[in-house]
Design a protein around this motif. Sequence first.
Motif, PDB file in Angstrom:
ATOM      1  N   LEU A  99       0.833  -1.201   0.000  1.00  0.00           N
ATOM      2  CA  LEU A  99       0.000   0.000   0.000  1.00  0.00           C
ATOM      3  C   LEU A  99       0.865   1.248   0.000  1.00  0.00           C
ATOM      4  CD1 LEU A  99      -2.626   1.557   0.184  1.00  0.00           C
ATOM      5  CD2 LEU A  99      -2.673   1.097   2.655  1.00  0.00           C
ATOM      6  N   ALA A 100       1.926   1.269   0.808  1.00  0.00           N
ATOM      7  CA  ALA A 100       2.810   2.436   0.866  1.00  0.00           C
ATOM      8  C   ALA A 100       3.421   2.729  -0.504  1.00  0.00           C
ATOM      9  CB  ALA A 100       3.906   2.200   1.899  1.00  0.00           C
ATOM     10  N   ARG A 101       3.859   1.709  -1.175  1.00  0.00           N
ATOM     11  CA  ARG A 101       4.487   1.905  -2.496  1.00  0.00           C
ATOM     12  C   ARG A 101       3.478   2.389  -3.522  1.00  0.00           C
ATOM     13  NH1 ARG A 101       8.340  -3.540  -2.356  1.00  0.00           N
ATOM     14  NH2 ARG A 101      10.034  -2.582  -1.135  1.00  0.00           N
ATOM     15  N   HIS A 102       2.244   1.907  -3.416  1.00  0.00           N
ATOM     16  CA  HIS A 102       1.209   2.392  -4.336  1.00  0.00           C
ATOM     17  C   HIS A 102       0.912   3.865  -4.075  1.00  0.00           C
ATOM     18  CE1 HIS A 102      -2.340   2.604  -6.809  1.00  0.00           C
ATOM     19  NE2 HIS A 102      -3.092   2.906  -5.759  1.00  0.00           N
ATOM     20  N   LEU A 103       0.814   4.246  -2.815  1.00  0.00           N
ATOM     21  CA  LEU A 103       0.522   5.637  -2.484  1.00  0.00           C
ATOM     22  C   LEU A 103       1.662   6.563  -2.891  1.00  0.00           C
ATOM     23  CD1 LEU A 103      -1.151   5.232   1.040  1.00  0.00           C
ATOM     24  CD2 LEU A 103      -2.254   5.471  -1.194  1.00  0.00           C
ATOM     25  N   ASP A 104       2.887   6.038  -2.913  1.00  0.00           N
ATOM     26  CA  ASP A 104       4.031   6.845  -3.348  1.00  0.00           C
ATOM     27  C   ASP A 104       3.895   7.288  -4.801  1.00  0.00           C
ATOM     28  OD1 ASP A 104       5.309   6.718  -0.900  1.00  0.00           O
ATOM     29  OD2 ASP A 104       6.595   5.024  -1.436  1.00  0.00           O
ATOM     30  N   THR A 105       3.105   6.559  -5.573  1.00  0.00           N
ATOM     31  CA  THR A 105       2.955   6.891  -6.998  1.00  0.00           C
ATOM     32  C   THR A 105       1.887   7.951  -7.235  1.00  0.00           C
ATOM     33  OG1 THR A 105       1.263   5.180  -7.439  1.00  0.00           O
ATOM     34  CG2 THR A 105       3.579   4.503  -7.556  1.00  0.00           C
ATOM     35  N   LEU A 106       1.132   8.312  -6.180  1.00  0.00           N
ATOM     36  CA  LEU A 106       0.014   9.235  -6.339  1.00  0.00           C
ATOM     37  C   LEU A 106       0.415  10.663  -5.970  1.00  0.00           C
ATOM     38  CD1 LEU A 106      -2.857   7.106  -4.716  1.00  0.00           C
ATOM     39  CD2 LEU A 106      -2.213   7.239  -7.141  1.00  0.00           C
ATOM     40  N   THR A 107       0.235  11.583  -6.891  1.00  0.00           N
ATOM     41  CA  THR A 107       0.455  12.994  -6.576  1.00  0.00           C
ATOM     42  C   THR A 107      -0.830  13.655  -6.093  1.00  0.00           C
ATOM     43  OG1 THR A 107       0.034  13.564  -8.896  1.00  0.00           O
ATOM     44  CG2 THR A 107       2.333  13.196  -8.237  1.00  0.00           C
ATOM     45  N   HIS A 108      -1.937  13.016  -6.381  1.00  0.00           N
ATOM     46  CA  HIS A 108      -3.240  13.453  -5.897  1.00  0.00           C
ATOM     47  C   HIS A 108      -4.168  12.243  -5.978  1.00  0.00           C
ATOM     48  CE1 HIS A 108      -3.535  13.860 -10.270  1.00  0.00           C
ATOM     49  NE2 HIS A 108      -4.833  13.622 -10.126  1.00  0.00           N
ATOM     50  N   GLY A 109      -5.346  12.359  -5.376  1.00  0.00           N
ATOM     51  CA  GLY A 109      -6.289  11.252  -5.444  1.00  0.00           C
ATOM     52  C   GLY A 109      -6.953  10.982  -4.111  1.00  0.00           C
ATOM     53  N   THR A 110      -7.690   9.876  -4.061  1.00  0.00           N
ATOM     54  CA  THR A 110      -8.509   9.550  -2.893  1.00  0.00           C
ATOM     55  C   THR A 110      -8.156   8.172  -2.345  1.00  0.00           C
ATOM     56  OG1 THR A 110     -10.376  10.861  -3.725  1.00  0.00           O
ATOM     57  CG2 THR A 110     -10.874   9.161  -2.089  1.00  0.00           C
ATOM     58  N   ILE A 111      -7.999   8.120  -1.016  1.00  0.00           N
ATOM     59  CA  ILE A 111      -7.852   6.848  -0.306  1.00  0.00           C
ATOM     60  C   ILE A 111      -9.159   6.598   0.425  1.00  0.00           C
ATOM     61  CG2 ILE A 111      -6.533   5.519   1.387  1.00  0.00           C
ATOM     62  CD1 ILE A 111      -4.325   7.666   1.153  1.00  0.00           C
ATOM     63  N   VAL A 112      -9.770   5.441   0.198  1.00  0.00           N
ATOM     64  CA  VAL A 112     -10.952   5.041   0.954  1.00  0.00           C
ATOM     65  C   VAL A 112     -10.527   4.019   2.005  1.00  0.00           C
ATOM     66  CG1 VAL A 112     -13.096   3.712   0.866  1.00  0.00           C
ATOM     67  CG2 VAL A 112     -12.695   5.546  -0.779  1.00  0.00           C
ATOM     68  N   VAL A 113     -10.826   4.316   3.267  1.00  0.00           N
ATOM     69  CA  VAL A 113     -10.587   3.369   4.358  1.00  0.00           C
ATOM     70  C   VAL A 113     -11.942   2.820   4.781  1.00  0.00           C
ATOM     71  CG1 VAL A 113      -9.680   3.027   6.688  1.00  0.00           C
ATOM     72  CG2 VAL A 113      -8.542   4.627   5.120  1.00  0.00           C
TER      73      VAL A 113
END
Length: 387
Positions: A135-149
């Motif tokens: 998950l951390a590595r995927h989020l590193d690729t995002l400059t913007h966007g939405t995380i749903v928990v």
Amino acid sequence: MTDILVLGGGYTGVTAAIRAARMTRKTGGRVTLVNASPRFTERLRLHQTAAGERLKDHALIDVLAGSGVELVLGRVTAIDPEQRQVRLDGAPGGEPHALRYDKLVYALGTVTDATVPGVAEHAHVFDDYTSGLRLARHLDTLTHGTIVVAGGGLTGVEAATELAEARPHLRVVLLTRGRPGSMMGTAARAYLDRALERLGVEVRAGADITKVLPGGVELGDGELIHSDATLWTTGTAGLPLAAQAGLTVDARGRIVVDQELRSVSHPDVYAIGDAAAVSQKFGVLHGTCQGGIPMALAGADSLAATLRGGTPTPFRFGYVHQPVSLGRKDAVIQFTRPDDTPRRWYLKGRAAIAYKETVSSSPITLFKLLKHDLVPVRVFALTAGLS
């Protein structure tokens, strides 16, 4: 020699293995710990891993050094309680093989309940270190966007606040059927709500997720919520191994045990931690490290007493607190009655941070003390809720 096989190298498995080795040394106990990974994972801190924090790496071989516990790497594929054997797929590059046992300690924990369509294929989970890192590595690729928990329990709240604080350029949406932290008292819950608001977490209470999609989630009323990453924290279930072996399990796949933490159907099998369905006067325990480590100590002592021909002490436990991180700079602690219902008292802010870092600190120090029998188990048990 009595061969004692411990399955699972998490908090409870390592604690039980070291304690059992110490307590059975004079009676001929030979303890082997089986784990799929050579790494000891602090599962309580996977939300920090997902947020991008680098935590100290601990090799299980180093954690166990000097304890008398042998480490075997391999993933458990089957348990045969009639033949008293456990089958493993072997370490990477190794051949499948079987290990026999006289006494088995099952500490494999639980995994994310993926019964909702799309969870297994499209959602991130906190089942192990690799999943948190993914998950951390995927989020590193995002400059913007939405995380749903998904999930408003303590794991979901900790994950949402940690991610919102560490990655302020991303929108964090917390979806929950009830109110976040609903098990806490009014004052502590209000403090938690303010922290979520301060960190910019968007809370959608009353949300019933019916499907997880590659780019979002679908709610019961048909609404689609876009998501660049979905984290699923709504519940757990036991691995199918126990049921497949013929052990008596509950509706969540956890091994049903007696007051000495032995399987009610197979007394040579002990179950501890999240993998065990343990009944107390107030009901069945839910999985927490708060109960897991006392359970591991009690299970090891119960096993040792049996090997000595003695009578094991029944396991008794009561909850003490609900500690919740709200990012790295805030926390709230709800103190509880033994049945986990909230008392009036709670801590917040710096006092809560100090308290939580103390009670949830790395167990490596505990493991070192256990090797040399320097842990005042009775005192530890009382402070952790074991009476």
